[in-house]
Design a protein around this motif. Structure first.
Motif, PDB file in Angstrom:
ATOM      1  N   PRO A  57     -53.287  -0.396 104.178  1.00 32.03           N
ATOM      2  CA  PRO A  57     -53.347  -0.698 105.607  1.00 32.03           C
ATOM      3  C   PRO A  57     -52.048  -1.297 106.131  1.00 32.03           C
ATOM      4  O   PRO A  57     -51.672  -1.045 107.274  1.00 32.03           O
ATOM      5  CB  PRO A  57     -54.491  -1.702 105.730  1.00 32.03           C
ATOM      6  CG  PRO A  57     -55.046  -1.918 104.386  1.00 32.03           C
ATOM      7  CD  PRO A  57     -54.243  -1.136 103.408  1.00 32.03           C
ATOM      8  N   ASP A  58     -51.366  -2.072 105.318  1.00 31.58           N
ATOM      9  CA  ASP A  58     -50.101  -2.673 105.757  1.00 31.58           C
ATOM     10  C   ASP A  58     -49.059  -1.600 106.051  1.00 31.58           C
ATOM     11  O   ASP A  58     -48.321  -1.693 107.038  1.00 31.58           O
ATOM     12  CB  ASP A  58     -49.560  -3.635 104.696  1.00 31.58           C
ATOM     13  CG  ASP A  58     -50.418  -4.877 104.543  1.00 31.58           C
ATOM     14  OD1 ASP A  58     -51.117  -5.229 105.504  1.00 31.58           O
ATOM     15  OD2 ASP A  58     -50.387  -5.482 103.456  1.00 31.58           O
ATOM     16  N   LEU A  59     -48.989  -0.574 105.197  1.00 33.03           N
ATOM     17  CA  LEU A  59     -48.032   0.499 105.440  1.00 33.03           C
ATOM     18  C   LEU A  59     -48.421   1.315 106.669  1.00 33.03           C
ATOM     19  O   LEU A  59     -47.550   1.761 107.418  1.00 33.03           O
ATOM     20  CB  LEU A  59     -47.925   1.405 104.219  1.00 33.03           C
ATOM     21  CG  LEU A  59     -47.209   0.801 103.013  1.00 33.03           C
ATOM     22  CD1 LEU A  59     -47.217   1.785 101.846  1.00 33.03           C
ATOM     23  CD2 LEU A  59     -45.793   0.418 103.359  1.00 33.03           C
ATOM     24  N   ALA A  60     -49.703   1.512 106.887  1.00 34.38           N
ATOM     25  CA  ALA A  60     -50.151   2.254 108.072  1.00 34.38           C
ATOM     26  C   ALA A  60     -49.798   1.496 109.347  1.00 34.38           C
ATOM     27  O   ALA A  60     -49.314   2.089 110.323  1.00 34.38           O
ATOM     28  CB  ALA A  60     -51.651   2.501 108.002  1.00 34.38           C
ATOM     29  N   ILE A  61     -50.000   0.188 109.341  1.00 33.41           N
ATOM     30  CA  ILE A  61     -49.660  -0.633 110.506  1.00 33.41           C
ATOM     31  C   ILE A  61     -48.157  -0.586 110.754  1.00 33.41           C
ATOM     32  O   ILE A  61     -47.707  -0.437 111.895  1.00 33.41           O
ATOM     33  CB  ILE A  61     -50.162  -2.077 110.305  1.00 33.41           C
ATOM     34  CG1 ILE A  61     -51.684  -2.105 110.351  1.00 33.41           C
ATOM     35  CG2 ILE A  61     -49.565  -3.018 111.341  1.00 33.41           C
ATOM     36  CD1 ILE A  61     -52.292  -3.423 109.903  1.00 33.41           C
ATOM     37  N   ILE A 120     -50.539   4.606  91.838  1.00 36.21           N
ATOM     38  CA  ILE A 120     -49.573   4.000  92.755  1.00 36.21           C
ATOM     39  C   ILE A 120     -49.486   4.821  94.035  1.00 36.21           C
ATOM     40  O   ILE A 120     -49.482   4.270  95.144  1.00 36.21           O
ATOM     41  CB  ILE A 120     -48.191   3.868  92.076  1.00 36.21           C
ATOM     42  CG1 ILE A 120     -48.241   2.796  90.991  1.00 36.21           C
ATOM     43  CG2 ILE A 120     -47.109   3.546  93.097  1.00 36.21           C
ATOM     44  CD1 ILE A 120     -47.014   2.724  90.134  1.00 36.21           C
ATOM     45  N   ILE A 121     -49.444   6.141  93.904  1.00 38.16           N
ATOM     46  CA  ILE A 121     -49.377   7.004  95.087  1.00 38.16           C
ATOM     47  C   ILE A 121     -50.625   6.843  95.941  1.00 38.16           C
ATOM     48  O   ILE A 121     -50.540   6.737  97.168  1.00 38.16           O
ATOM     49  CB  ILE A 121     -49.162   8.469  94.660  1.00 38.16           C
ATOM     50  CG1 ILE A 121     -47.758   8.641  94.103  1.00 38.16           C
ATOM     51  CG2 ILE A 121     -49.402   9.426  95.821  1.00 38.16           C
ATOM     52  CD1 ILE A 121     -47.498   9.968  93.443  1.00 38.16           C
ATOM     53  N   LYS A 122     -51.795   6.804  95.312  1.00 38.55           N
ATOM     54  CA  LYS A 122     -53.035   6.620  96.073  1.00 38.55           C
ATOM     55  C   LYS A 122     -53.058   5.270  96.780  1.00 38.55           C
ATOM     56  O   LYS A 122     -53.506   5.168  97.913  1.00 38.55           O
ATOM     57  CB  LYS A 122     -54.249   6.749  95.151  1.00 38.55           C
ATOM     58  CG  LYS A 122     -54.571   8.172  94.785  1.00 38.55           C
ATOM     59  CD  LYS A 122     -55.907   8.241  94.107  1.00 38.55           C
ATOM     60  CE  LYS A 122     -56.281   9.658  93.814  1.00 38.55           C
ATOM     61  NZ  LYS A 122     -56.574  10.446  94.988  1.00 38.55           N
ATOM     62  N   SER A 123     -52.577   4.231  96.116  1.00 36.90           N
ATOM     63  CA  SER A 123     -52.577   2.910  96.756  1.00 36.90           C
ATOM     64  C   SER A 123     -51.604   2.863  97.925  1.00 36.90           C
ATOM     65  O   SER A 123     -51.871   2.229  98.943  1.00 36.90           O
ATOM     66  CB  SER A 123     -52.256   1.815  95.742  1.00 36.90           C
ATOM     67  OG  SER A 123     -50.930   1.936  95.278  1.00 36.90           O
ATOM     68  N   LEU A 124     -50.473   3.555  97.812  1.00 32.11           N
ATOM     69  CA  LEU A 124     -49.528   3.606  98.925  1.00 32.11           C
ATOM     70  C   LEU A 124     -50.084   4.415 100.093  1.00 32.11           C
ATOM     71  O   LEU A 124     -49.863   4.074 101.255  1.00 32.11           O
ATOM     72  CB  LEU A 124     -48.191   4.187  98.466  1.00 32.11           C
ATOM     73  CG  LEU A 124     -47.363   3.310  97.536  1.00 32.11           C
ATOM     74  CD1 LEU A 124     -46.137   4.067  97.061  1.00 32.11           C
ATOM     75  CD2 LEU A 124     -46.981   2.013  98.205  1.00 32.11           C
ATOM     76  N   GLN A 125     -50.814   5.485  99.801  1.00 32.05           N
ATOM     77  CA  GLN A 125     -51.403   6.306 100.853  1.00 32.05           C
ATOM     78  C   GLN A 125     -52.504   5.562 101.596  1.00 32.05           C
ATOM     79  O   GLN A 125     -52.721   5.793 102.780  1.00 32.05           O
ATOM     80  CB  GLN A 125     -51.972   7.602 100.274  1.00 32.05           C
ATOM     81  CG  GLN A 125     -50.916   8.567  99.817  1.00 32.05           C
ATOM     82  CD  GLN A 125     -51.491   9.742  99.060  1.00 32.05           C
ATOM     83  OE1 GLN A 125     -52.625   9.718  98.608  1.00 32.05           O
ATOM     84  NE2 GLN A 125     -50.689  10.786  98.919  1.00 32.05           N
ATOM     85  N   ASN A 126     -53.200   4.673 100.912  1.00 27.77           N
ATOM     86  CA  ASN A 126     -54.343   3.978 101.508  1.00 27.77           C
ATOM     87  C   ASN A 126     -54.034   2.535 101.893  1.00 27.77           C
ATOM     88  O   ASN A 126     -54.950   1.770 102.170  1.00 27.77           O
ATOM     89  CB  ASN A 126     -55.529   4.008 100.540  1.00 27.77           C
ATOM     90  CG  ASN A 126     -55.999   5.417 100.275  1.00 27.77           C
ATOM     91  OD1 ASN A 126     -56.024   6.233 101.168  1.00 27.77           O
ATOM     92  ND2 ASN A 126     -56.368   5.696  99.046  1.00 27.77           N
TER      93      ASN A 126
END
Length: 66
Positions: free
Chosen positions: A38-42, A30-36
């Motif tokens: 794209p929606d959260l980065a945008i 879950i942590i890796k998916s949140l770090q990677n």
């Protein structure tokens, strides 16, 4: 014919699984998916841009000491 393909596919997946060197927990995944994500980065970039616009607007509101 399809049964042989299924057997070979299962065997190859088992061999690939046995050669894995890292073990992840659900929390790690879950942590890796949140770090990677794209929606959260945008969203982070949009937030940073809006914070910058806010800071600029607020600094225009304050008096200057010229």
């Amino acid at each position: 014919m399809n049964l042989n393909i299924l057997k070979h596919l299962t065997l190859s997946m088992l061999v690939l699984n046995l050669s894995a060197t890292e073990i992840y927990t659900v929390d790690d995944l879950i942590i890796k998916s949140l770090q990677n994500s794209p929606d959260l980065a945008i969203s982070k970039f949009k937030y940073d841009a809006s914070q910058s616009r806010y800071d600029t607007a607020f600094s225009d509101y304050l008096p200057t000491l010229d």
